[in-house]
Scaffold this motif. Structure first.
Motif, PDB file in Angstrom:
ATOM      1  N   PRO A  57       0.956  -1.201  -0.092  1.00  0.00           N
ATOM      2  CA  PRO A  57      -0.055  -0.055   0.156  1.00  0.00           C
ATOM      3  C   PRO A  57       0.931   1.201   0.028  1.00  0.00           C
ATOM      4  N   SER A  58       0.369   2.516  -0.457  1.00  0.00           N
ATOM      5  CA  SER A  58       1.064   3.814  -0.683  1.00  0.00           C
ATOM      6  C   SER A  58       1.349   3.895   0.796  1.00  0.00           C
ATOM      7  N   ALA A  63       0.176   5.336   6.334  1.00  0.00           N
ATOM      8  CA  ALA A  63       0.089   6.239   7.427  1.00  0.00           C
ATOM      9  C   ALA A  63      -1.365   6.459   8.081  1.00  0.00           C
ATOM     10  N   GLN A  64      -2.353   6.503   7.247  1.00  0.00           N
ATOM     11  CA  GLN A  64      -3.528   6.835   7.572  1.00  0.00           C
ATOM     12  C   GLN A  64      -4.053   5.647   8.387  1.00  0.00           C
ATOM     13  N   ARG A  70       3.829  10.169   7.611  1.00  0.00           N
ATOM     14  CA  ARG A  70       4.254   9.588   6.346  1.00  0.00           C
ATOM     15  C   ARG A  70       5.739   9.466   6.777  1.00  0.00           C
ATOM     16  N   SER A  71       6.458  10.330   7.560  1.00  0.00           N
ATOM     17  CA  SER A  71       7.881  10.270   7.596  1.00  0.00           C
ATOM     18  C   SER A  71       8.226   8.802   8.392  1.00  0.00           C
ATOM     19  N   THR A  72       7.563   8.497   9.288  1.00  0.00           N
ATOM     20  CA  THR A  72       7.661   7.288  10.230  1.00  0.00           C
ATOM     21  C   THR A  72       7.608   6.116   9.116  1.00  0.00           C
ATOM     22  N   ILE A  73       6.473   6.152   8.329  1.00  0.00           N
ATOM     23  CA  ILE A  73       6.218   5.013   7.350  1.00  0.00           C
ATOM     24  C   ILE A  73       7.470   5.068   6.444  1.00  0.00           C
ATOM     25  N   LYS A  78      12.460   2.655   4.381  1.00  0.00           N
ATOM     26  CA  LYS A  78      13.754   2.635   4.166  1.00  0.00           C
ATOM     27  C   LYS A  78      14.674   1.732   4.901  1.00  0.00           C
ATOM     28  N   SER A  79      14.486   1.487   6.084  1.00  0.00           N
ATOM     29  CA  SER A  79      15.160   0.385   6.765  1.00  0.00           C
ATOM     30  C   SER A  79      15.077  -0.965   5.976  1.00  0.00           C
TER      31      SER A  79
END
Length: 262
Positions: A57-58, A63-64, A70-73, A78-79
């Motif tokens: 999912p996007s 995030a929603q 969104r930065s947390t997602i 990224k990890s």
């Protein structure tokens, strides 16, 4: 042979599949974020039955659904990307790049992911550690040998006191990297380790991983200080073998039974 990731599809099928997968997510009650997000994503992948090549999912939808920024997602994905678990395609989204289905494992999926990620980084680290250990044994100055010895003694003192010993272990190995006469070794190894920083901070939520190998660090210290490159390489391989055994034991049983140095 590695699995090939199928080309991205622009059809509605993949979008619907990603939307369906997001339906398995619920807002996170805890605000510790970081690992909560990764745990939730791993659970979503398992419940939705996503396979290699399937689109996630996007970031907005994730995030929603999880009620986080969104930065947390983005940081979580990224990890995973750095570990080869997902791949990001510009303008298309993130796709699953490794099979993370539970399969026959009777352990939590997040533990399976941690173990497999640690084994990947461990494989790369081994090649680097062997090279840097050989160079250190050949090139260390008297002052650097004294520093390696001091770091080893500090490591064992910290461990036997019952304190968290990972930082002292890193300092011991950093002294070896510095003695190699090539500072890039240490920088590259640290980059490999930081690919999944939490594992090297506290693998599987325990400080027991690698504890059994600490009894072998004295022989490594002696070999480097004696200038015996072959013996030093043999010892670093034995140490890495012990750590790998701990990880594979967890993947096989879900239980860590790591010994303590005597």
């Amino acid at each position: 042979m590695e699995k090939q990731i199928p080309p991205a599809s622009t059809g509605s099928g993949r979008s619907a599949q990603a939307d369906d997968a997001a339906g398995h997510l619920r807002p996170l009650e805890s605000r510790t974020r970081d690992m909560d997000v990764l745990d939730a994503l791993a659970d979503m992948i398992a419940k939705a039955g996503l396979k290699v090549g399937d689109r996630l999912p996007s970031e907005l939808v994730l995030a929603q659904r999880l009620a986080v920024g969104r930065s947390t997602i983005r940081e979580a994905l990224k990890s995973w990307q750095s570990l080869g678990l997902v791949t990001k395609r510009t303008g298309s989204g993130s796709y699953l790049a490794a099979d993370v289905s539970p399969g026959s494992f009777h352990i939590p999926l997040t533990i399976k992911l941690e173990g497999e990620s640690l084994l990947r980084t461990h494989q790369v680290r081994r090649a680097l550690e062997v090279a840097v250990t050989r160079e250190a044994a050949c090139n260390a100055t008297d002052a650097q040998r004294a520093e390696i010895r001091a770091r080893y003694e500090h490591l064992m003192a910290v461990f036997h006191s019952g304190e968290h010993w990972y930082a002292a272990d890193h300092a011991f190995h950093r002294a070896i990297y510095d003695a190699s006469s090539n500072p890039l070794f240490g920088e590259v190894i640290q980059q490999v380790q930081s690919a999944f920083h939490r594992i090297y901070t506290e693998p599987f939520g325990t400080t027991a991983i690698g504890a059994a190998s600490l009894a072998l660090h004295g022989a490594l210290c002696d070999a480097i200080c004696d200038g015996d490159a072959e013996r030093a390489v043999e010892q670093i391989n034995i140490i890495l073998d012990e750590t790998e055994k701990d990880v594979r034991r967890i993947l096989a049983t879900g239980v860590l039974d790591a010994g303590r140095p005597k």
